[in-house]
Motif scaffolding. Structure first.
Motif, PDB file in Angstrom:
ATOM      1  N   GLN A  33       6.057   9.969   0.668  1.00  0.00           N
ATOM      2  CA  GLN A  33       5.320  11.147   1.140  1.00  0.00           C
ATOM      3  C   GLN A  33       5.982  11.772   2.359  1.00  0.00           C
ATOM      4  OE1 GLN A  33       1.470   9.394   1.909  1.00  0.00           O
ATOM      5  NE2 GLN A  33       1.812   9.503   4.098  1.00  0.00           N
ATOM      6  N   ASP A  34       6.813  11.013   3.070  1.00  0.00           N
ATOM      7  CA  ASP A  34       7.508  11.531   4.251  1.00  0.00           C
ATOM      8  C   ASP A  34       8.915  12.033   3.955  1.00  0.00           C
ATOM      9  OD1 ASP A  34       5.350  11.017   5.951  1.00  0.00           O
ATOM     10  OD2 ASP A  34       5.979   8.942   6.229  1.00  0.00           O
ATOM     11  N   SER A  35       9.362  11.953   2.702  1.00  0.00           N
ATOM     12  CA  SER A  35      10.698  12.439   2.352  1.00  0.00           C
ATOM     13  C   SER A  35      10.799  13.924   2.654  1.00  0.00           C
ATOM     14  CB  SER A  35      10.973  12.218   0.856  1.00  0.00           C
ATOM     15  OG  SER A  35      11.072  10.856   0.562  1.00  0.00           O
ATOM     16  N   THR A  36      12.006  14.351   3.020  1.00  0.00           N
ATOM     17  CA  THR A  36      12.197  15.777   3.287  1.00  0.00           C
ATOM     18  C   THR A  36      12.641  16.497   2.015  1.00  0.00           C
ATOM     19  OG1 THR A  36      14.442  15.347   4.038  1.00  0.00           O
ATOM     20  CG2 THR A  36      12.737  15.479   5.714  1.00  0.00           C
ATOM     21  N   THR A  37      12.273  17.743   1.936  1.00  0.00           N
ATOM     22  CA  THR A  37      12.605  18.588   0.798  1.00  0.00           C
ATOM     23  C   THR A  37      13.874  19.379   1.095  1.00  0.00           C
ATOM     24  OG1 THR A  37      11.399  20.513   1.594  1.00  0.00           O
ATOM     25  CG2 THR A  37      10.125  18.870   0.368  1.00  0.00           C
ATOM     26  N   LEU A  95       7.623  16.198   2.076  1.00  0.00           N
ATOM     27  CA  LEU A  95       7.161  16.410   0.700  1.00  0.00           C
ATOM     28  C   LEU A  95       5.684  16.799   0.684  1.00  0.00           C
ATOM     29  CD1 LEU A  95       7.941  16.262  -2.288  1.00  0.00           C
ATOM     30  CD2 LEU A  95       7.285  13.853  -2.240  1.00  0.00           C
ATOM     31  N   PHE A  96       4.862  16.021   1.375  1.00  0.00           N
ATOM     32  CA  PHE A  96       3.438  16.339   1.505  1.00  0.00           C
ATOM     33  C   PHE A  96       3.135  16.526   2.983  1.00  0.00           C
ATOM     34  CE2 PHE A  96       3.505  13.844  -2.456  1.00  0.00           C
ATOM     35  CZ  PHE A  96       2.953  14.781  -3.296  1.00  0.00           C
ATOM     36  N   GLN A  97       2.663  17.709   3.327  1.00  0.00           N
ATOM     37  CA  GLN A  97       2.393  18.041   4.719  1.00  0.00           C
ATOM     38  C   GLN A  97       0.902  17.952   5.000  1.00  0.00           C
ATOM     39  OE1 GLN A  97       4.555  20.066   7.099  1.00  0.00           O
ATOM     40  NE2 GLN A  97       6.142  20.831   5.756  1.00  0.00           N
ATOM     41  N   GLN A  98       0.566  17.251   6.065  1.00  0.00           N
ATOM     42  CA  GLN A  98      -0.826  17.165   6.471  1.00  0.00           C
ATOM     43  C   GLN A  98      -1.324  18.563   6.820  1.00  0.00           C
ATOM     44  OE1 GLN A  98      -1.467  14.296   9.523  1.00  0.00           O
ATOM     45  NE2 GLN A  98      -3.652  14.652   9.625  1.00  0.00           N
ATOM     46  N   ARG A 104      21.042  14.482  -8.641  1.00  0.00           N
ATOM     47  CA  ARG A 104      20.407  13.352  -7.982  1.00  0.00           C
ATOM     48  C   ARG A 104      21.026  13.139  -6.618  1.00  0.00           C
ATOM     49  NH1 ARG A 104      21.138   8.474 -11.878  1.00  0.00           N
ATOM     50  NH2 ARG A 104      21.728   7.723  -9.856  1.00  0.00           N
ATOM     51  N   PRO A 105      20.357  12.704  -5.604  1.00  0.00           N
ATOM     52  CA  PRO A 105      18.917  12.484  -5.537  1.00  0.00           C
ATOM     53  C   PRO A 105      18.160  13.685  -4.993  1.00  0.00           C
ATOM     54  CG  PRO A 105      19.920  11.564  -3.583  1.00  0.00           C
ATOM     55  CD  PRO A 105      21.034  12.179  -4.416  1.00  0.00           C
ATOM     56  N   LYS A 106      18.869  14.783  -4.706  1.00  0.00           N
ATOM     57  CA  LYS A 106      18.223  15.936  -4.064  1.00  0.00           C
ATOM     58  C   LYS A 106      17.198  16.619  -4.975  1.00  0.00           C
ATOM     59  CE  LYS A 106      19.269  20.219  -1.648  1.00  0.00           C
ATOM     60  NZ  LYS A 106      20.303  21.096  -1.142  1.00  0.00           N
ATOM     61  N   TRP A 107      17.516  16.800  -6.245  1.00  0.00           N
ATOM     62  CA  TRP A 107      16.654  17.589  -7.124  1.00  0.00           C
ATOM     63  C   TRP A 107      15.760  16.749  -8.024  1.00  0.00           C
ATOM     64  CZ3 TRP A 107      16.433  22.590  -5.940  1.00  0.00           C
ATOM     65  CH2 TRP A 107      17.476  23.116  -5.176  1.00  0.00           C
ATOM     66  N   VAL A 108      16.170  15.513  -8.306  1.00  0.00           N
ATOM     67  CA  VAL A 108      15.340  14.575  -9.066  1.00  0.00           C
ATOM     68  C   VAL A 108      15.513  13.203  -8.434  1.00  0.00           C
ATOM     69  CG1 VAL A 108      14.960  13.426 -11.286  1.00  0.00           C
ATOM     70  CG2 VAL A 108      15.595  15.831 -11.237  1.00  0.00           C
ATOM     71  N   GLY A 109      14.414  12.553  -8.118  1.00  0.00           N
ATOM     72  CA  GLY A 109      14.529  11.217  -7.548  1.00  0.00           C
ATOM     73  C   GLY A 109      13.208  10.702  -7.027  1.00  0.00           C
ATOM     74  N   TRP A 110      13.233   9.428  -6.651  1.00  0.00           N
ATOM     75  CA  TRP A 110      12.057   8.785  -6.066  1.00  0.00           C
ATOM     76  C   TRP A 110      11.945   9.196  -4.602  1.00  0.00           C
ATOM     77  CZ3 TRP A 110       8.371   6.618  -8.805  1.00  0.00           C
ATOM     78  CH2 TRP A 110       8.662   6.165 -10.085  1.00  0.00           C
ATOM     79  N   GLY A 159       0.802  -1.220   0.000  1.00  0.00           N
ATOM     80  CA  GLY A 159       0.000   0.000   0.000  1.00  0.00           C
ATOM     81  C   GLY A 159       0.833   1.268   0.000  1.00  0.00           C
ATOM     82  N   GLU A 160       2.153   1.112  -0.135  1.00  0.00           N
ATOM     83  CA  GLU A 160       3.036   2.277  -0.133  1.00  0.00           C
ATOM     84  C   GLU A 160       3.160   2.864  -1.536  1.00  0.00           C
ATOM     85  OE1 GLU A 160       6.769   1.263   1.600  1.00  0.00           O
ATOM     86  OE2 GLU A 160       5.862   0.674   3.510  1.00  0.00           O
ATOM     87  N   ALA A 161       3.318   4.163  -1.587  1.00  0.00           N
ATOM     88  CA  ALA A 161       3.498   4.859  -2.864  1.00  0.00           C
ATOM     89  C   ALA A 161       4.809   5.627  -2.841  1.00  0.00           C
ATOM     90  CB  ALA A 161       2.347   5.820  -3.122  1.00  0.00           C
ATOM     91  N   ARG A 162       5.475   5.680  -3.991  1.00  0.00           N
ATOM     92  CA  ARG A 162       6.660   6.517  -4.164  1.00  0.00           C
ATOM     93  C   ARG A 162       6.390   7.425  -5.357  1.00  0.00           C
ATOM     94  NH1 ARG A 162      12.083   3.973  -4.669  1.00  0.00           N
ATOM     95  NH2 ARG A 162      11.144   3.048  -6.497  1.00  0.00           N
ATOM     96  N   PHE A 163       7.004   8.592  -5.332  1.00  0.00           N
ATOM     97  CA  PHE A 163       6.758   9.609  -6.338  1.00  0.00           C
ATOM     98  C   PHE A 163       8.076  10.015  -6.984  1.00  0.00           C
ATOM     99  CE2 PHE A 163       3.948   9.935  -2.699  1.00  0.00           C
ATOM    100  CZ  PHE A 163       2.708   9.774  -3.290  1.00  0.00           C
TER     101      PHE A 163
END
Length: 88
Positions: free
Chosen positions: A60-64, A70-73, A51-57, A30-34
């Motif tokens: 949703q919890d990865s830090t920017t 990446l996606f904040q509630q 890579r991997p800072k500017w382009v990569g997989w 059920g996990e998704a990667r972007f």
């Protein structure tokens, strides 16, 4: 969208703006990667810099680059889904 249009998705929300190039969904977990590209990169055309800072997989919890998730509630996000002309 990726199957029918084949165009990237531009996303903006909070302090962030980035481009979504693909999604990998694991049906078993059920996990998704972007596959994310940050359009703000300025620098040499060297993969070690990009890579991997500017382009990569990312998850949703990865830090920017700002140190936020990446996606904040609680944040609202705008999605731009470019459509190809029907004649293409």
């Amino acid at each position: 969208h990726f199957e029918s249009q084949g165009t990237p998705v531009m996303i903006g929300g909070g302090e962030l703006a980035f481009t979504l190039l693909g999604v990998d969904f694991n049906e078993r977990t059920g996990e998704a990667r972007f596959l994310i590209m940050d359009p703000h990169y300025v620098g040499p055309d060297e993969l070690s810099q990009i890579r991997p800072k500017w382009v990569g997989w990312k998850s949703q919890d990865s830090t920017t680059h700002l140190g936020t998730k990446l996606f904040q509630q609680g944040e609202l996000y705008n999605l731009c889904l470019p459509q190809r002309p029907s004649c293409v």
